[in-house]
Design an enzyme around this catalytic site. Structure first.
Site, PDB file in Angstrom:
ATOM      1  N   TYR A 101      -2.977  11.317   6.617  1.00 12.84           N
ATOM      2  CA  TYR A 101      -3.303   9.946   7.013  1.00 12.84           C
ATOM      3  C   TYR A 101      -2.379   8.927   6.303  1.00 12.84           C
ATOM      4  CZ  TYR A 101      -4.998   5.317   6.854  1.00 12.84           C
ATOM      5  OH  TYR A 101      -5.006   3.954   6.921  1.00 12.84           O
ATOM      6  N   HIS A 159      -9.252   6.904   2.422  1.00 14.35           N
ATOM      7  CA  HIS A 159      -9.714   7.116   3.794  1.00 14.35           C
ATOM      8  C   HIS A 159     -10.940   8.016   3.910  1.00 14.35           C
ATOM      9  CE1 HIS A 159      -8.774   6.750   8.195  1.00 14.35           C
ATOM     10  NE2 HIS A 159      -8.355   5.592   7.732  1.00 14.35           N
ATOM     11  N   ARG A 162       0.853  -1.184   0.000  1.00 11.95           N
ATOM     12  CA  ARG A 162       0.000   0.000   0.000  1.00 11.95           C
ATOM     13  C   ARG A 162       0.889   1.235   0.000  1.00 11.95           C
ATOM     14  NH1 ARG A 162      -4.115   2.242   4.710  1.00 11.95           N
ATOM     15  NH2 ARG A 162      -2.211   3.279   5.415  1.00 11.95           N
ATOM     16  N   GLU A 192      -4.523  -7.483   4.871  1.00 13.28           N
ATOM     17  CA  GLU A 192      -3.670  -6.374   5.303  1.00 13.28           C
ATOM     18  C   GLU A 192      -2.822  -6.851   6.486  1.00 13.28           C
ATOM     19  OE1 GLU A 192      -5.904  -3.069   6.826  1.00 13.28           O
ATOM     20  OE2 GLU A 192      -4.261  -1.659   6.541  1.00 13.28           O
ATOM     21  N   GLU A 223     -14.167  -1.350   6.127  1.00 15.56           N
ATOM     22  CA  GLU A 223     -13.516  -1.573   7.427  1.00 15.56           C
ATOM     23  C   GLU A 223     -14.356  -1.016   8.579  1.00 15.56           C
ATOM     24  OE1 GLU A 223      -9.788   0.382   6.616  1.00 15.56           O
ATOM     25  OE2 GLU A 223     -10.326   2.106   7.828  1.00 15.56           O
ATOM     26  N   ASP A 258      -5.254   3.983  -0.095  1.00 17.31           N
ATOM     27  CA  ASP A 258      -6.417   4.236   0.763  1.00 17.31           C
ATOM     28  C   ASP A 258      -6.756   5.729   0.718  1.00 17.31           C
ATOM     29  OD1 ASP A 258      -8.314   4.323   2.765  1.00 17.31           O
ATOM     30  OD2 ASP A 258      -7.090   3.296   4.267  1.00 17.31           O
ATOM     31  N   TRP A 266     -12.096  12.058   8.646  1.00 17.09           N
ATOM     32  CA  TRP A 266     -10.671  11.731   8.814  1.00 17.09           C
ATOM     33  C   TRP A 266     -10.382  10.400   8.135  1.00 17.09           C
ATOM     34  CZ3 TRP A 266      -8.200   7.613  11.305  1.00 17.09           C
ATOM     35  CH2 TRP A 266      -6.789   7.681  11.255  1.00 17.09           C
TER      36      TRP A 266
HETATM   37  O1  CS2 Z   1      -6.770   0.697   5.962  1.00 17.17           O
HETATM   38  C1  CS2 Z   1      -6.401   0.815   7.104  1.00 17.17           C
HETATM   39  O2  CS2 Z   1      -5.702   0.016   7.683  1.00 17.17           O
HETATM   40  C2  CS2 Z   1      -6.809   2.053   7.849  1.00 17.17           C
HETATM   41  O3  CS2 Z   1      -7.886   2.663   7.321  1.00 17.17           O
HETATM   42  C3  CS2 Z   1      -6.658   1.976   9.327  1.00 17.17           C
HETATM   43  O4  CS2 Z   1      -5.342   2.365   9.592  1.00 17.17           O
HETATM   44  C4  CS2 Z   1      -7.611   2.842  10.153  1.00 17.17           C
HETATM   45  O5  CS2 Z   1      -7.296   4.187   9.984  1.00 17.17           O
HETATM   46  C5  CS2 Z   1      -7.475   2.451  11.586  1.00 17.17           C
HETATM   47  O6  CS2 Z   1      -7.770   1.098  11.732  1.00 17.17           O
HETATM   48  C6  CS2 Z   1      -8.378   3.242  12.491  1.00 17.17           C
HETATM   49  O7  CS2 Z   1      -8.388   2.678  13.748  1.00 17.17           O
END
Ligand code: CS2
Length: 415
Positions: free
Chosen positions: A159, A225, A147, A352, A275, A223, A415
């Site tokens: 992020y 996000h 990733r 992941e 997720e 991602d 976020w």
């Molecule tokens: O793809 C991912 O792994 C993320 O989106 C996570 O890092 C996410 O931000 C965290 O699990 C939040 O607790």
């Protein structure tokens, strides 16, 4: 075999985890992960105050019936706290059943369908040279899929981009990267800022540079996000098509599932979502309209092995595959459960895998292994994870929150 006791274990070996341990009257124990990052104590209370008293005396073998009892019996269905609590009970009962059978858990889920789980790691860097180093580092560690997250010009932090403050230097002077860990200790979340237009302009240039440097073969993921509107997401998906992504994740918050149609109409970049979803009902329309390609829910947040297996089976009808969430806030118990499930299901896609810290491994002592880019389950009976009470007691809960995000004009954003 009756449930004799259930304990809610909250510990913080560098980050917070909520673990449920169920013990039967025959002395068998099972573990389940109930960690909800930044809201840990609410799920700990849900379990200790409302679920543990219901469990005592139940037949530990009746996994499906217990799942239905907790899901239907709450009256207030679904949601991350309820489903994480149910997940912990479900996972612990599967662990117990497999231990009693004397088999690694995946054998009870249909047995092995593959040798190991292809996984992806998190490479990141604020600028290209740092990002390239991080990709190389992941390749050296064996990762076969990566990733890619990067800084955005004009934004101080973004992020998914690891901060060098999280890198650890060992006694022999070797500095190791530590993947992006967004939850920060403190009573309040930190505030980050976001600029969608700058991101949309920048991200294709990053993937072009990565493809030029690393070639066409390496599977790359990204991602977004939850930060884009449907039309922005469509634009990003289209702009990344030349770079052949394995997937583009969480392009929109997807609370309104119909909006994914707009994204899908415009791009063939594969989409991964879920997720933050908890049940099959969150996915139903996305599956039936074939709006996504990968399911992101982990065992921990989707009602356990029973809940996630149901989601995967329905996904398989539409040739949609698994892409289970595996950040460090899913504990080794949640990850072990995902590995057992992933080794057995027919429609596995990718897992992941952000490695947990040494301190986390000391607490959970997981038996799974990571070799040549593949995660492999423990072959001992059950999940193959042991919780060390002494280590757990040494790390008290410490408040930590995920950041919040504001646009440059100060408005709240996702976020
Ligand atoms: O793809 C991912 O792994 C993320 O989106 C996570 O890092 C996410 O931000 C965290 O699990 C939040 O607790």
């Amino acid at each position: 075999m009756k449930i004799e006791s259930a304990e809610v274990l909250v510990s913080s070996p560098g980050r917070n985890f909520v673990t449920l341990r169920i013990t039967t009257d025959t002395g068998v124990t099972g573990l389940g992960d109930a960690t909800v990052n930044g809201r840990e104590l609410s799920v700990a209370s849900y379990l200790a105050d409302h679920i543990v008293p219901l469990l005592i005396g139940l037949d530990a073998h009746r996994i499906e019936d217990t799942w239905q009892y907790l899901y239907r019996g709450a009256y207030w269905r679904r949601g991350p706290i309820t489903m994480a609590a149910i997940a912990a009970v479900d996972t612990a009962l599967w662990d117990i059943k497999a231990k009693v059978a004397g088999l690694p858990l995946y054998q009870l889920l249909g047995g092995r369908s593959r040798e190991g789980l292809l996984c992806y790691g998190h490479a990141s860097g604020a600028e290209l040279p740092e990002l390239f180093d991080s990709i190389r580092h992941h390749q050296e560690e064996g990762y076969r899929a990566i990733r890619v997250q990067t800084g955005v010009p004009g934004l101080p932090s973004v992020y998914g981009v690891a901060s060098s403050a999280n890198a650890a230097t060992t006694a022999d002077g070797v500095t190791s990267r530590y993947d992006h860990e967004p939850a920060r200790p403190g009573a309040k979340p930190v505030e980050e800022s976001w600029d969608t237009r700058a991101y949309i302009r920048h991200i294709p240039t990053v993937f072009e540079a990565v493809r030029n440097e690393f070639g066409p073969e390496l599977p790359l993921l990204h991602d977004a996000h939850h930060r884009l509107t449907p039309i922005e997401a469509a634009k990003v998906g289209k702009s990344l098509e030349p770079y052949d992504l394995f997937w583009l994740e969480d392009v929109t918050p997807a609370e309104n599932q119909a909006v994914l149609r707009r994204v899908r109409e415009h791009t063939t970049t594969p989409l991964a979502i879920g997720e933050v979803f908890n049940t099959i009902f969150d996915y139903k329309d996305l599956f039936e309209e074939q709006l996504i390609d990968y399911v992101r829910s982990p065992v921990t947040h989707a009602g356990g092995i029973t809940g996630l297996r149901r989601i995967f089976d329905y996904a398989a009808v539409y040739q949609i595959r698994s892409g289970v969430h595996g950040p460090t806030d899913v504990s080794p118990v949640g990850l072990a459960a995902a590995i057992h499930l992933g080794i057995a299901i027919p429609n596995f896609g990718i897992q992941e895998y952000m490695k947990h810290s040494e301190a986390t491994h000391e607490l959970f002592r997981p038996g799974y292994t990571f070799e040549d880019g593949l995660l492999k389950p423990s072959e001992t009976p059950g999940l193959g994870v042991d919780y060390d009470d002494e280590v757990g007691a040494a790390h008290a809960y410490a408040p930590a929150y995920l950041p919040v995000n504001r646009l440059l004009d100060g408005s709240m954003h996702n976020w």
